[in-house]
Motif scaffolding. Structure first.
Motif, mmCIF file in Angstrom:
data_model
loop_
_atom_site.group_PDB
_atom_site.id
_atom_site.type_symbol
_atom_site.label_atom_id
_atom_site.label_comp_id
_atom_site.label_asym_id
_atom_site.label_seq_id
_atom_site.Cartn_x
_atom_site.Cartn_y
_atom_site.Cartn_z
ATOM 1 N N GLN A 266 -75.526 55.695 -4.056
ATOM 2 C CA GLN A 266 -75.490 55.303 -5.357
ATOM 3 C C GLN A 266 -74.686 55.913 -6.214
ATOM 4 N N GLN A 267 -74.287 57.324 -6.263
ATOM 5 C CA GLN A 267 -73.342 57.835 -6.980
ATOM 6 C C GLN A 267 -71.839 57.185 -6.906
ATOM 7 N N GLU A 268 -71.578 56.856 -5.698
ATOM 8 C CA GLU A 268 -70.097 56.144 -5.611
ATOM 9 C C GLU A 268 -70.290 54.780 -6.254
ATOM 10 N N VAL A 269 -71.339 54.128 -6.245
ATOM 11 C CA VAL A 269 -71.301 52.797 -6.965
ATOM 12 C C VAL A 269 -71.413 53.148 -8.332
ATOM 13 N N SER A 270 -71.952 54.144 -8.752
ATOM 14 C CA SER A 270 -72.270 54.347 -10.255
ATOM 15 C C SER A 270 -70.801 54.668 -10.824
ATOM 16 N N ASP A 271 -69.808 55.320 -10.045
ATOM 17 C CA ASP A 271 -68.602 55.699 -10.548
ATOM 18 C C ASP A 271 -67.792 54.233 -10.708
ATOM 19 N N VAL A 272 -67.688 53.357 -9.528
ATOM 20 C CA VAL A 272 -67.145 52.088 -9.704
ATOM 21 C C VAL A 272 -67.833 51.241 -10.905
ATOM 22 N N ALA A 273 -68.833 51.291 -11.323
ATOM 23 C CA ALA A 273 -69.507 50.590 -12.347
ATOM 24 C C ALA A 273 -68.964 50.934 -13.766
ATOM 25 N N LYS A 274 -68.871 52.320 -13.882
ATOM 26 C CA LYS A 274 -68.342 53.013 -15.016
ATOM 27 C C LYS A 274 -66.705 52.942 -15.118
ATOM 28 N N CYS A 275 -66.002 52.720 -13.996
ATOM 29 C CA CYS A 275 -64.568 52.390 -14.074
ATOM 30 C C CYS A 275 -64.543 50.854 -14.708
ATOM 31 N N ILE A 276 -65.346 50.071 -14.296
ATOM 32 C CA ILE A 276 -65.396 48.720 -14.786
ATOM 33 C C ILE A 276 -65.678 48.729 -16.186
#
Length: 867
Positions: A266-276
């Motif tokens: 979930q944390q790695e997915v959150s990082d990608v979402a923030k990048c987007i």
């Protein structure tokens, strides 16, 4: 013997063009028939050569390439085969076929040729890639068959260039799996790939991100689909930079994107979402627009939220709506309870909103606008509110987006417009001073086909004069320039006022202020509230006010809440203001009760009116001066002034389009004397004119020029108290006149040279027969100087026997206005007669009358001697 020679020739021809089996057989049969019919050898040979010519034509002009290969080398190729491969016949004949095949396909071609030669196959059909002369690839479709050539086994083949077809097939294949606008995978491709990924044992977890652009529909409605498409392309490029594997990114709908992230927590997915989300912070530059948009993202997880593609995407979509509800520009993970609550609330708002109009739950509040000089109320803004019987007051931010999305904004907007106009008319009839009432428009209202007619109808029904209605639009609504401009011009033709709301927060294109018929500019409250504590906001507000005044627009400041805000706006000459300092939005009866009190607020808290009036007078004078300078700068000629300081003439003004065409700018002239910017000889020459004007002489003119541009200047002395205090000069461009004069001089010179050096006789005669011009060739041909002829009758030196005939022809030209030709004898200075042939050509005036006759003649003496 003759027969044997002929037959040998026939066999030679047949062996060279032995291409098709069937053709050869037909030729042999034809030969047999010829021999049986006892045709002569010569006739047989002629007939076969005619047939051969036909076959050669069919081969060489065939639409397919034809070739013969023997021992893997070309021994024959037709024109089309050469064209396909881009080689000449000489380059192909004798060359190994392998050299022209794409390396990866060489084994395939060799295998097919072996099958054709050594297996009992009637033909071999296959495709391969060949290399053209420039090493580009061409796709071939081939039909090969075994044949004999010069008694040895060979391969006869036909080829067709199918490159275009292959590309079309590839394009169709690509389009089946990709979005044509962005090049991303489409929904179908994403579904299939995701289904395959979920079936793999290595897939432990998988996140599906459902992304939607915020405010995209408003952008398309206002700017048009072309800009919308370009925005989607730009967004796709930024998303590619956020996703490592491009196949994990797809376009789902008009402004929706899907992303899959494999085996991430979930944390790695959150990082990608923030990048987007971060990739949307910079504006998208499309043509003259800076478009700011954001994205909302919903996320679902495999296997926690679902184990199949449909479920995962559906739940990611639900999470997306939760992100929208929380203000957009964020991401949310799927949560069943929260999502259900949001969906139910939204559906509840939509259902209740449909009833709100009928049940009279909607009402208007009114916020006054004050003149910052007089303190008087000169306008009022109508603001909608929803008082629900059970849920109480519902904020416009909650129900207006739903109304716009569902289309309910159209009937609601019309209700607001009609109610506001009725209220303003009622206030006027009850004795309140006339005010302008402002009504906010939505994008859907502005662009509905009959909106102008609705406004006209409402004004007629309520009896409100159009000058007392103001329609507020926002910058984002004007992106469809063509349609927006059309609608606003039609509204202006009715007589209503147009104001641009929230200026500085949207697209902020100065193009709108220049092109659109806008009356007022509203500074957004986000700048006004901080203008006394933030120097950047203060600068923005000052700039907007100054710019608006230069464009002849009134300025309204929103969100004025303190005395400091008021003083700042007055000092910077803002026209109007509204905000809680004066009044919050109130019901109509409360507004009437507090009317007098509101008008005292600026008097008590603001700058004294006398001082404010003085500031406005200074501003008006400054604007007038600037307008005068702009007028001088924009006029086609050039205006300048100079004064005399000591012994020097100093320029105090100089501008105009002519100045720039001369290659100069004002700064090179003002404060300087002639010798500072002109060559010394020119400056010295013009000083004489300057001195004469300074001494009081009127109507002085002179000419000048530079860079191929010429002008004529006129000087006028200005007197005060009887003394010349300055001189004003005005110039006009005479370049075209100069060019015309020069062209006429060159033309005159050219024709004079022609006339003076030609042997033909040229003369010009008026309608009375008087010679007005005789060319120098008269001296050469007839011995008399041209002066002898000019001013005398054309008939004086004509042979007496020819005079009567020539006079008739002359007057015939005058009466018919048509050219005529004649021969007659003209007297030579030596007393002899010279035979001349002449043609008279009439020259007509603007009134279509003969003005003169051009006579061109030639000496026929030598020809007459021969005759």
């Amino acid at each position: 013997m003759e027969y044997m020679v002929g037959l040998s020739i026939i066999m030679l021809i047949l062996s060279i063009f032995y291409l098709f089996k069937s053709r050869i057989e037909r030729k042999i049969q034809r030969l047999d028939r010829i021999l049986k019919d006892n045709l002569k050898p010569e006739k047989a040979l002629k007939k076969l050569m005619e047939d051969e010519s036909i076959y050669r034509y069919l081969e060489e002009d065939s639409l397919v390439g034809i070739y013969i290969i023997q021992d893997e080398r070309f021994v024959y190729v037709n024109r089309k085969a050469c064209e396909i491969l881009d080689y000449s016949k000489e380059e192909l004949i004798g060359s190994n076929i392998i050299d022209f095949i794409y390396p990866e396909d060489r084994s395939l071609v060799c295998d097919k040729m072996k099958k054709c030669l050594f297996e009992d196959l009637s033909s071999v059909h296959y495709q391969y890639r060949a290399l053209k002369k420039n090493q580009t690839i061409v796709h071939m479709e081939v039909h090969n068959s075994k044949t004999l050539y010069n008694g040895k086994a060979a391969i006869f083949g036909t080829i067709i260039d199918i490159t275009a077809r292959k590309k079309a097939e590839e394009t169709i294949q690509y389009m089946s799996y990709h979005d044509t606008l962005t090049g991303l995978s489409n929904r179908y491709h994403f579904y299939n790939r995701l289904k395959s990924t979920l079936a793999e044992e290595s897939t432990k977890s998988l996140a599906v991100l459902f992304l939607d652009l915020d405010r995209f529909k408003k952008i398309v409605d206002s700017m048009g689909h072309e800009i919308g498409d370009r925005l989607l392309q730009a967004v796709s490029e930024r998303l590619r930079g956020c996703v490592i594997h491009q196949n994990n990114l797809a376009k789902n709908g008009s402004d929706e994107f899907l992303i899959s992230l494999l085996n991430m927590n979930q944390q790695e997915v959150s990082d990608v979402a923030k990048c987007i989300l971060d990739c949307f912070t910079e504006p998208f530059i499309l043509e003259q627009y800076e478009i700011y948009t954001t994205a909302s993202i919903g996320i679902s997880f495999y296997p926690h939220d679902g184990e199949d593609v449909e479920t995962l995407i559906k739940k990611a979509d639900s999470a997306l709506y939760e992100a929208k509800r929380r203000g957009k520009n964020n991401f949310q993970f799927y949560c069943s309870n929260q999502q259900e609550l949001f969906n139910n609330n939204r559906l509840d708002i939509e259902t209740n909103l449909r009833k709100a109009l009928e049940q009279k739950e909607l009402h208007l509040l009114y916020q006054p606008k004050l003149n910052l000089t007089s303190g008087k109320i000169i306008g009022i803004e109508a603001l909608i509110r929803w008082q629900h019987p059970e849920k109480g007051l519902i904020s416009p931010s909650d129900f207006i987006p739903v109304a716009e999305e569902t289309g309910l904004i159209i009937p609601i907007g019309e209700w607001v417009l009609r109610t506001a106009c009725m209220q303003n008319k009622a206030w006027q009839e009850n004795g309140l001073p006339p005010m302008v009432i402002a009504v906010n428009l939505s994008v859907r209202q502005l662009y509905q086909p009959n909106f102008v007619e609705i406004v006209r109808m409402v004004l007629e029904e309520t009896g409100l004069a159009p000058e007392y209605l103001e329609l507020e639009i926002t910058e984002s609504m004007l992106m469809d320039v063509q349609q927006g401009l059309k609608v606003l011009k039609e509204l202006k033709s009715i007589g209503v006022q147009i104001s641009l709301d929230d200026f500085g927060t949207g697209y902020s294109s100065l193009h709108y202020l220049k092109e659109f018929p806008i009356d007022k500019l509203k500074i957004d409250q986000s700048f006004v509230r901080n203008c006394t504590i933030d120097s950047n906001d203060a600068t923005i507000v000052k700039t907007i006010i100054a710019m608006a005044h230069q464009l002849k627009l009134e300025v309204i400041a929103e969100g004025v809440e303190s005395k400091d805000d008021l003083l700042f706006l007055q000092r910077n000459l803002c026209d109007q203001a509204q905000g809680f300092l004066f009044s919050k939005p109130v019901p109509p009866e409360d507004f009437v009760q507090s009317f007098q009190e509101i008008e005292q607020i600026i008097i008590r808290n603001g700058i004294p009116q006398e001082l404010s009036n003085q500031k406005w007078m200074e501003e008006a004078l400054q604007i007038a001066r600037q307008e005068l300078l702009d007028t001088v700068r924009q006029q086609q000629g050039m205006i300048f002034k100079f004064v005399k300081e000591g012994d020097a003439f100093i320029h105090t003004l100089c501008d105009g389009e002519l100045l720039h065409r001369l290659g100069l700018i004002s700064e090179q002239i003002i404060g300087r004397e002639l010798s500072d910017f002109l060559p010394s000889h020119e400056a010295k020459d013009k000083l004489k004119y300057y001195q004469r004007a300074w001494e009081g002489e009127e109507h002085i003119t002179f000419e000048g020029g530079a860079n191929g541009v010429y002008y004529i200047a006129s000087l006028r002395p200005i007197r005060r108290g009887g003394q010349v205090v300055e001189v004003i000069g005005s110039c006009i461009d005479i370049s075209e006149r100069k060019k015309l004069e020069e062209a006429l001089k060159l033309s005159e010179l050219k024709y004079r040279l022609i006339a003076e050096n030609m042997l033909d006789l040229i003369g010009i005669v008026d309608v009375n027969g008087i010679i007005t011009y005789a060319s120098p060739s008269h001296k050469t041909v007839l011995g008399f100087s041209p002066k002898v002829y000019e001013g005398n009758l054309v008939f004086n030196l004509v042979h007496p026997d020819d005079v009567s005939r020539i006079q008739k022809q002359f007057f015939h030209i005058v009466s018919t206005k048509r050219p005529s030709q004649a021969e007659y004898r003209y007297k030579h200075a030596q007393g002899k007669w010279v035979h001349v042939e002449v043609q008279g050509i009439p020259v007509l005036s603007e009134n279509d009358e003969v003005e003169q006759i051009v006579v061109v003649g030639r000496d026929l003496s030598e020809r007459k001697k021969v005759d």
